[in-house]
Scaffold this motif. Sequence first.
Motif, PDB file in Angstrom:
ATOM      1  N   CYS A 286      71.882   6.274 -40.450  1.00  0.00           N
ATOM      2  CA  CYS A 286      70.895   7.121 -41.346  1.00  0.00           C
ATOM      3  C   CYS A 286      69.186   5.975 -41.493  1.00  0.00           C
ATOM      4  O   CYS A 286      68.246   6.582 -41.383  1.00  0.00           O
ATOM      5  CB  CYS A 286      71.063   7.263 -42.530  1.00  0.00           C
ATOM      6  SG  CYS A 286      72.463   8.737 -42.536  1.00  0.00           S
ATOM      7  N   ARG A 287      68.993   4.770 -41.111  1.00  0.00           N
ATOM      8  CA  ARG A 287      67.875   3.480 -41.795  1.00  0.00           C
ATOM      9  C   ARG A 287      67.641   3.799 -40.358  1.00  0.00           C
ATOM     10  O   ARG A 287      66.820   3.482 -40.980  1.00  0.00           O
ATOM     11  CB  ARG A 287      69.293   2.339 -41.965  1.00  0.00           C
ATOM     12  CG  ARG A 287      69.345   1.771 -43.069  1.00  0.00           C
ATOM     13  CD  ARG A 287      69.519   0.427 -43.492  1.00  0.00           C
ATOM     14  NE  ARG A 287      70.925   0.067 -42.485  1.00  0.00           N
ATOM     15  CZ  ARG A 287      71.946  -0.169 -42.973  1.00  0.00           C
ATOM     16  NH1 ARG A 287      72.344   0.468 -43.421  1.00  0.00           N
ATOM     17  NH2 ARG A 287      72.603  -1.197 -42.149  1.00  0.00           N
ATOM     18  N   ALA A 288      68.355   4.025 -39.282  1.00  0.00           N
ATOM     19  CA  ALA A 288      67.834   3.696 -37.832  1.00  0.00           C
ATOM     20  C   ALA A 288      66.817   5.326 -37.707  1.00  0.00           C
ATOM     21  O   ALA A 288      65.639   5.298 -37.572  1.00  0.00           O
ATOM     22  CB  ALA A 288      68.533   4.072 -37.008  1.00  0.00           C
ATOM     23  N   ALA A 289      67.107   6.236 -38.276  1.00  0.00           N
ATOM     24  CA  ALA A 289      66.701   6.828 -38.568  1.00  0.00           C
ATOM     25  C   ALA A 289      65.064   7.571 -39.024  1.00  0.00           C
ATOM     26  O   ALA A 289      64.216   7.610 -38.592  1.00  0.00           O
ATOM     27  CB  ALA A 289      67.210   8.635 -38.948  1.00  0.00           C
ATOM     28  N   GLU A 290      65.291   6.839 -40.151  1.00  0.00           N
ATOM     29  CA  GLU A 290      64.241   6.447 -41.249  1.00  0.00           C
ATOM     30  C   GLU A 290      63.295   6.166 -41.079  1.00  0.00           C
ATOM     31  O   GLU A 290      61.876   5.890 -41.419  1.00  0.00           O
ATOM     32  CB  GLU A 290      64.787   6.340 -42.362  1.00  0.00           C
ATOM     33  CG  GLU A 290      65.600   7.244 -43.316  1.00  0.00           C
ATOM     34  CD  GLU A 290      66.671   6.832 -44.956  1.00  0.00           C
ATOM     35  OE1 GLU A 290      65.994   5.481 -45.047  1.00  0.00           O
ATOM     36  OE2 GLU A 290      67.125   7.482 -44.992  1.00  0.00           O
ATOM     37  N   GLY A 291      64.429   4.248 -40.020  1.00  0.00           N
ATOM     38  CA  GLY A 291      62.903   3.210 -39.896  1.00  0.00           C
ATOM     39  C   GLY A 291      62.699   4.353 -38.125  1.00  0.00           C
ATOM     40  O   GLY A 291      61.444   3.070 -37.918  1.00  0.00           O
TER      41      GLY A 291
ATOM     42  N   ARG B 196      59.535   8.853 -35.509  1.00  0.00           N
ATOM     43  CA  ARG B 196      60.548   9.724 -35.840  1.00  0.00           C
ATOM     44  C   ARG B 196      61.759  10.925 -35.289  1.00  0.00           C
ATOM     45  O   ARG B 196      61.344  12.430 -35.124  1.00  0.00           O
ATOM     46  CB  ARG B 196      59.507  11.442 -37.231  1.00  0.00           C
ATOM     47  CG  ARG B 196      59.174  10.486 -38.249  1.00  0.00           C
ATOM     48  CD  ARG B 196      60.259  10.425 -38.937  1.00  0.00           C
ATOM     49  NE  ARG B 196      59.871   9.437 -40.596  1.00  0.00           N
ATOM     50  CZ  ARG B 196      59.799   7.956 -40.650  1.00  0.00           C
ATOM     51  NH1 ARG B 196      60.835   7.526 -39.869  1.00  0.00           N
ATOM     52  NH2 ARG B 196      59.522   7.846 -42.035  1.00  0.00           N
ATOM     53  N   ALA B 197      61.729  10.216 -34.069  1.00  0.00           N
ATOM     54  CA  ALA B 197      62.289  10.537 -32.942  1.00  0.00           C
ATOM     55  C   ALA B 197      64.051  10.145 -33.505  1.00  0.00           C
ATOM     56  O   ALA B 197      64.666  11.455 -32.100  1.00  0.00           O
ATOM     57  CB  ALA B 197      62.169   9.765 -31.843  1.00  0.00           C
ATOM     58  N   ILE B 198      64.412  10.022 -34.310  1.00  0.00           N
ATOM     59  CA  ILE B 198      66.167  10.059 -34.160  1.00  0.00           C
ATOM     60  C   ILE B 198      66.638  11.239 -35.440  1.00  0.00           C
ATOM     61  O   ILE B 198      65.903  11.292 -36.326  1.00  0.00           O
ATOM     62  CB  ILE B 198      66.531   8.487 -34.607  1.00  0.00           C
ATOM     63  CG1 ILE B 198      66.708   7.747 -34.048  1.00  0.00           C
ATOM     64  CG2 ILE B 198      67.641   8.911 -35.090  1.00  0.00           C
ATOM     65  CD1 ILE B 198      66.359   6.642 -33.857  1.00  0.00           C
ATOM     66  N   THR B 199      67.108  12.330 -34.917  1.00  0.00           N
ATOM     67  CA  THR B 199      67.920  12.941 -36.237  1.00  0.00           C
ATOM     68  C   THR B 199      68.820  12.486 -36.451  1.00  0.00           C
ATOM     69  O   THR B 199      70.360  12.519 -35.740  1.00  0.00           O
ATOM     70  CB  THR B 199      67.696  14.487 -35.308  1.00  0.00           C
ATOM     71  OG1 THR B 199      66.478  14.476 -35.724  1.00  0.00           O
ATOM     72  CG2 THR B 199      67.979  15.395 -36.504  1.00  0.00           C
ATOM     73  N   VAL B 200      69.951  12.251 -37.732  1.00  0.00           N
ATOM     74  CA  VAL B 200      71.481  12.835 -37.583  1.00  0.00           C
ATOM     75  C   VAL B 200      71.696  13.365 -38.291  1.00  0.00           C
ATOM     76  O   VAL B 200      71.451  14.525 -39.802  1.00  0.00           O
ATOM     77  CB  VAL B 200      71.617  10.758 -38.429  1.00  0.00           C
ATOM     78  CG1 VAL B 200      73.348  11.352 -39.210  1.00  0.00           C
ATOM     79  CG2 VAL B 200      70.773  10.072 -37.614  1.00  0.00           C
TER      80      VAL B 200
ATOM     81  N   GLY C  27      59.975   3.770 -27.861  1.00  0.00           N
ATOM     82  CA  GLY C  27      60.744   2.400 -27.222  1.00  0.00           C
ATOM     83  C   GLY C  27      60.239   0.871 -28.328  1.00  0.00           C
ATOM     84  O   GLY C  27      60.440   0.027 -27.573  1.00  0.00           O
ATOM     85  N   TYR C  28      60.657   1.250 -29.361  1.00  0.00           N
ATOM     86  CA  TYR C  28      60.026  -0.055 -30.451  1.00  0.00           C
ATOM     87  C   TYR C  28      61.804  -0.867 -31.370  1.00  0.00           C
ATOM     88  O   TYR C  28      61.648  -1.872 -31.215  1.00  0.00           O
ATOM     89  CB  TYR C  28      59.877   0.546 -31.925  1.00  0.00           C
ATOM     90  CG  TYR C  28      57.891   1.339 -32.491  1.00  0.00           C
ATOM     91  CD1 TYR C  28      57.750  -0.034 -32.256  1.00  0.00           C
ATOM     92  CD2 TYR C  28      58.004   2.639 -31.790  1.00  0.00           C
ATOM     93  CE1 TYR C  28      55.970   0.969 -31.968  1.00  0.00           C
ATOM     94  CE2 TYR C  28      56.747   2.643 -31.663  1.00  0.00           C
ATOM     95  CZ  TYR C  28      56.130   2.202 -31.976  1.00  0.00           C
ATOM     96  OH  TYR C  28      54.693   2.448 -31.742  1.00  0.00           O
ATOM     97  N   GLY C  29      63.210  -0.097 -30.594  1.00  0.00           N
ATOM     98  CA  GLY C  29      64.032  -0.523 -30.439  1.00  0.00           C
ATOM     99  C   GLY C  29      64.493  -0.745 -31.696  1.00  0.00           C
ATOM    100  O   GLY C  29      65.866  -1.597 -31.792  1.00  0.00           O
ATOM    101  N   THR C  30      63.809  -0.403 -32.738  1.00  0.00           N
ATOM    102  CA  THR C  30      65.111  -0.425 -34.147  1.00  0.00           C
ATOM    103  C   THR C  30      65.902   0.137 -34.689  1.00  0.00           C
ATOM    104  O   THR C  30      66.686  -0.021 -35.402  1.00  0.00           O
ATOM    105  CB  THR C  30      63.131   0.040 -35.767  1.00  0.00           C
ATOM    106  OG1 THR C  30      63.145   1.064 -35.236  1.00  0.00           O
ATOM    107  CG2 THR C  30      62.319  -0.928 -35.412  1.00  0.00           C
ATOM    108  N   CYS C  31      65.879   1.683 -33.939  1.00  0.00           N
ATOM    109  CA  CYS C  31      67.303   2.534 -33.722  1.00  0.00           C
ATOM    110  C   CYS C  31      67.664   1.317 -33.012  1.00  0.00           C
ATOM    111  O   CYS C  31      69.900   0.980 -34.144  1.00  0.00           O
ATOM    112  CB  CYS C  31      67.055   3.347 -33.144  1.00  0.00           C
ATOM    113  SG  CYS C  31      67.168   3.374 -31.827  1.00  0.00           S
ATOM    114  N   ALA C  32      68.122   0.226 -32.789  1.00  0.00           N
ATOM    115  CA  ALA C  32      69.048  -0.659 -31.644  1.00  0.00           C
ATOM    116  C   ALA C  32      69.893  -1.405 -32.162  1.00  0.00           C
ATOM    117  O   ALA C  32      70.711  -2.575 -32.276  1.00  0.00           O
ATOM    118  CB  ALA C  32      69.019  -0.682 -30.278  1.00  0.00           C
TER     119      ALA C  32
END
Length: 62
Positions: A47-52, A56-60, A12-17
């Motif tokens: 991709c920035r959201a996944a890297e940030g 490491r919960a995001i996959t593109v 729940g850091y929210g950086t992806c959104a």
Amino acid sequence: MKATVDSTKCNGYGTCAEEAPTVFQLDEWGYASVIGDGTVTDKDAACRAAEGCPERAITVHD
């Protein structure tokens, strides 16, 4: 191109959104999910959201 969020890793850091608001949304507790079917409309932002993502919960992927 699609994005996915592993809900077991998201803390729940929210950086992806913040990075890709057209791809990710946060629920009432701040945990991320993809909007719709996860189709990426902004590849660079996704991709920035996944890297940030600290967890490491995001996959593109294609």
